[in-house]
Scaffold this motif. Structure first.
Motif, PDB file in Angstrom:
ATOM      1  N   GLU A   1       0.806  -1.229   0.000  1.00 42.02           N
ATOM      2  CA  GLU A   1       0.000   0.000   0.000  1.00 42.02           C
ATOM      3  C   GLU A   1       0.839   1.280   0.000  1.00 42.02           C
ATOM      4  O   GLU A   1       0.360   2.323  -0.441  1.00 42.02           O
ATOM      5  N   LYS A   2       2.051   1.216   0.546  1.00 42.03           N
ATOM      6  CA  LYS A   2       2.948   2.381   0.642  1.00 42.03           C
ATOM      7  C   LYS A   2       2.247   3.629   1.203  1.00 42.03           C
ATOM      8  O   LYS A   2       2.173   4.668   0.547  1.00 42.03           O
ATOM      9  N   PRO A   3       1.752   3.545   2.435  1.00 42.65           N
ATOM     10  CA  PRO A   3       1.077   4.709   3.018  1.00 42.65           C
ATOM     11  C   PRO A   3       2.073   5.815   3.370  1.00 42.65           C
ATOM     12  O   PRO A   3       3.271   5.558   3.539  1.00 42.65           O
ATOM     13  N   MET A   4       1.584   7.030   3.478  1.00 45.27           N
ATOM     14  CA  MET A   4       2.423   8.146   3.914  1.00 45.27           C
ATOM     15  C   MET A   4       2.704   7.975   5.410  1.00 45.27           C
ATOM     16  O   MET A   4       1.811   7.631   6.178  1.00 45.27           O
ATOM     17  N   VAL A   5       3.942   8.240   5.790  1.00 48.78           N
ATOM     18  CA  VAL A   5       4.370   8.112   7.175  1.00 48.78           C
ATOM     19  C   VAL A   5       5.020   9.429   7.595  1.00 48.78           C
ATOM     20  O   VAL A   5       5.874   9.959   6.881  1.00 48.78           O
ATOM     21  N   LEU A   6       4.587   9.952   8.721  1.00 49.93           N
ATOM     22  CA  LEU A   6       5.215  11.122   9.313  1.00 49.93           C
ATOM     23  C   LEU A   6       6.165  10.605  10.384  1.00 49.93           C
ATOM     24  O   LEU A   6       5.732  10.030  11.385  1.00 49.93           O
ATOM     25  N   LYS A   7       7.468  10.793  10.134  1.00 53.68           N
ATOM     26  CA  LYS A   7       8.471  10.204  11.021  1.00 53.68           C
ATOM     27  C   LYS A   7       9.367  11.305  11.574  1.00 53.68           C
ATOM     28  O   LYS A   7       9.883  12.131  10.823  1.00 53.68           O
ATOM     29  N   SER A   8       9.540  11.295  12.896  1.00 51.12           N
ATOM     30  CA  SER A   8      10.400  12.263  13.576  1.00 51.12           C
ATOM     31  C   SER A   8      11.523  11.520  14.280  1.00 51.12           C
ATOM     32  O   SER A   8      11.286  10.501  14.937  1.00 51.12           O
ATOM     33  N   VAL A   9      12.724  12.053  14.152  1.00 49.32           N
ATOM     34  CA  VAL A   9      13.890  11.472  14.803  1.00 49.32           C
ATOM     35  C   VAL A   9      14.562  12.570  15.619  1.00 49.32           C
ATOM     36  O   VAL A   9      14.878  13.643  15.109  1.00 49.32           O
ATOM     37  N   LYS A  10      14.776  12.289  16.887  1.00 50.46           N
ATOM     38  CA  LYS A  10      15.417  13.236  17.791  1.00 50.46           C
ATOM     39  C   LYS A  10      16.611  12.542  18.421  1.00 50.46           C
ATOM     40  O   LYS A  10      16.479  11.465  19.006  1.00 50.46           O
ATOM     41  N   THR A  11      17.791  13.143  18.243  1.00 53.32           N
ATOM     42  CA  THR A  11      18.975  12.645  18.925  1.00 53.32           C
ATOM     43  C   THR A  11      19.460  13.728  19.869  1.00 53.32           C
ATOM     44  O   THR A  11      19.141  14.908  19.694  1.00 53.32           O
ATOM     45  N   GLU A  12      20.214  13.298  20.839  1.00 50.88           N
ATOM     46  CA  GLU A  12      20.697  14.197  21.881  1.00 50.88           C
ATOM     47  C   GLU A  12      21.391  15.429  21.282  1.00 50.88           C
ATOM     48  O   GLU A  12      22.203  15.317  20.377  1.00 50.88           O
ATOM     49  N   ASN A  13      21.052  16.597  21.778  1.00 46.47           N
ATOM     50  CA  ASN A  13      21.658  17.874  21.380  1.00 46.47           C
ATOM     51  C   ASN A  13      21.460  18.232  19.903  1.00 46.47           C
ATOM     52  O   ASN A  13      22.196  19.037  19.366  1.00 46.47           O
ATOM     53  N   SER A  14      20.520  17.610  19.245  1.00 50.62           N
ATOM     54  CA  SER A  14      20.213  17.938  17.854  1.00 50.62           C
ATOM     55  C   SER A  14      18.738  18.264  17.738  1.00 50.62           C
ATOM     56  O   SER A  14      17.913  17.710  18.477  1.00 50.62           O
ATOM     57  N   PRO A  15      18.377  19.131  16.800  1.00 52.92           N
ATOM     58  CA  PRO A  15      16.957  19.414  16.620  1.00 52.92           C
ATOM     59  C   PRO A  15      16.243  18.191  16.035  1.00 52.92           C
ATOM     60  O   PRO A  15      16.857  17.336  15.400  1.00 52.92           O
ATOM     61  N   THR A  16      14.951  18.128  16.268  1.00 50.56           N
ATOM     62  CA  THR A  16      14.150  17.035  15.730  1.00 50.56           C
ATOM     63  C   THR A  16      14.079  17.143  14.214  1.00 50.56           C
ATOM     64  O   THR A  16      13.829  18.212  13.672  1.00 50.56           O
ATOM     65  N   GLU A  17      14.332  16.020  13.547  1.00 52.06           N
ATOM     66  CA  GLU A  17      14.197  15.957  12.095  1.00 52.06           C
ATOM     67  C   GLU A  17      12.903  15.220  11.786  1.00 52.06           C
ATOM     68  O   GLU A  17      12.684  14.116  12.279  1.00 52.06           O
ATOM     69  N   THR A  18      12.066  15.842  10.964  1.00 54.12           N
ATOM     70  CA  THR A  18      10.776  15.246  10.617  1.00 54.12           C
ATOM     71  C   THR A  18      10.671  15.143   9.101  1.00 54.12           C
ATOM     72  O   THR A  18      10.982  16.097   8.391  1.00 54.12           O
ATOM     73  N   ILE A  19      10.248  13.975   8.638  1.00 53.16           N
ATOM     74  CA  ILE A  19      10.009  13.784   7.209  1.00 53.16           C
ATOM     75  C   ILE A  19       8.656  13.109   7.028  1.00 53.16           C
ATOM     76  O   ILE A  19       8.160  12.422   7.919  1.00 53.16           O
ATOM     77  N   GLU A  20       8.090  13.319   5.860  1.00 55.81           N
ATOM     78  CA  GLU A  20       6.875  12.612   5.474  1.00 55.81           C
ATOM     79  C   GLU A  20       7.201  11.880   4.188  1.00 55.81           C
ATOM     80  O   GLU A  20       7.633  12.495   3.204  1.00 55.81           O
ATOM     81  N   THR A  21       7.052  10.572   4.219  1.00 54.09           N
ATOM     82  CA  THR A  21       7.440   9.760   3.075  1.00 54.09           C
ATOM     83  C   THR A  21       6.566   8.520   2.961  1.00 54.09           C
ATOM     84  O   THR A  21       5.978   8.081   3.945  1.00 54.09           O
ATOM     85  N   SER A  22       6.526   7.971   1.768  1.00 53.33           N
ATOM     86  CA  SER A  22       5.869   6.681   1.569  1.00 53.33           C
ATOM     87  C   SER A  22       6.903   5.619   1.224  1.00 53.33           C
ATOM     88  O   SER A  22       6.568   4.449   1.079  1.00 53.33           O
ATOM     89  N   GLU A  23       8.168   6.025   1.118  1.00 53.75           N
ATOM     90  CA  GLU A  23       9.256   5.099   0.797  1.00 53.75           C
ATOM     91  C   GLU A  23       9.906   4.607   2.087  1.00 53.75           C
ATOM     92  O   GLU A  23      10.831   5.221   2.594  1.00 53.75           O
ATOM     93  N   VAL A  24       9.385   3.525   2.614  1.00 53.99           N
ATOM     94  CA  VAL A  24       9.868   2.973   3.881  1.00 53.99           C
ATOM     95  C   VAL A  24      10.139   1.486   3.692  1.00 53.99           C
ATOM     96  O   VAL A  24       9.328   0.773   3.092  1.00 53.99           O
ATOM     97  N   ASP A  25      11.270   1.019   4.188  1.00 57.09           N
ATOM     98  CA  ASP A  25      11.576  -0.408   4.202  1.00 57.09           C
ATOM     99  C   ASP A  25      10.931  -0.974   5.461  1.00 57.09           C
ATOM    100  O   ASP A  25      11.507  -0.911   6.550  1.00 57.09           O
TER     101      ASP A  25
END
Length: 192
Positions: free
Chosen positions: A51-75
């Motif tokens: 189905e390849k649904p859209m995914v809103l994914k946020s990644v936060k690592t220590e001392n770095s700003p949160t990175e957020t992407i929206e993608t349907s290309e996910v393994d």
């Protein structure tokens, strides 16, 4: 006569082989619930890859700003692998966890597995919220791995859509540290 002798020997060998086979052990409630994790995730991976649904994914690592992407290309196999690690259905793990079940008035059930004190296994606990139909609604687990060179602690959680039963969100919070390096704290949130 030799022909009949070969047939008799063959039947005896077949009977002996059948008598020596051990019957499969019955599946315990614990194994059945744990197995649902693997089966459920495999079904979800196949569905999500198709189905390849859209995914809103946020990644936060220590001392770095949160990175957020929206993608349907996910393994999806790679993405949900951490949840397969908490599968407790392997027979070798059955005696390493205590089980507690709590039925609720709405027909759902909370099931928790806690590592027995002397067990040396990475999954510290697993908590499942099961629907009245025994489908996974929520999953939460703590995985702790450490040796002389490496330390990793991850708390993973997964929620499903109450109507469809499909994965709706998941979170991975953790810390990892190499013996000669700094600790890295991270958090991954994904919403479908």
């Amino acid at each position: 006569m030799a022909k009949y002798k070969n047939i008799v020997v063959g039947v005896l060998l077949l009977g002996t082989t059948a008598a020596c086979e051990r019957p499969a052990p019955p599946v315990s409630a614990r194994a059945a619930d744990s197995q649902n994790i693997t089966v459920y995730l495999q079904q979800q991976m196949q569905r999500l890859q198709a189905e390849k649904p859209m995914v809103l994914k946020s990644v936060k690592t220590e001392n770095s700003p949160t990175e957020t992407i929206e993608t349907s290309e996910v393994d999806w196999e790679d993405e949900l692998a951490v949840f397969q690690e908490v599968d407790l259905s392997r027979p070798a793990l059955q005696d390493l966890y205590s089980e507690h079940r709590e039925p609720h008035t709405d027909g759902s059930t909370s099931v928790s597995f806690r590592k027995v004190e002397e067990a040396e296994t990475p999954v510290q606990y697993l908590q499942l919220q099961l629907s009245p139909q025994n489908n996974i609604q929520q999953l939460e687990a703590l995985v702790l791995e450490k040796n002389l060179l490496f330390y990793s602690r991850r708390k993973v959680s997964l929620s499903t859509d109450p109507e469809s039963g499909d994965v709706s969100s998941y979170r991975i919070e953790g810390v990892q540290k190499l013996i000669f390096g700094d600790s890295l704290h991270y958090r991954i949130d994904a919403n479908l």
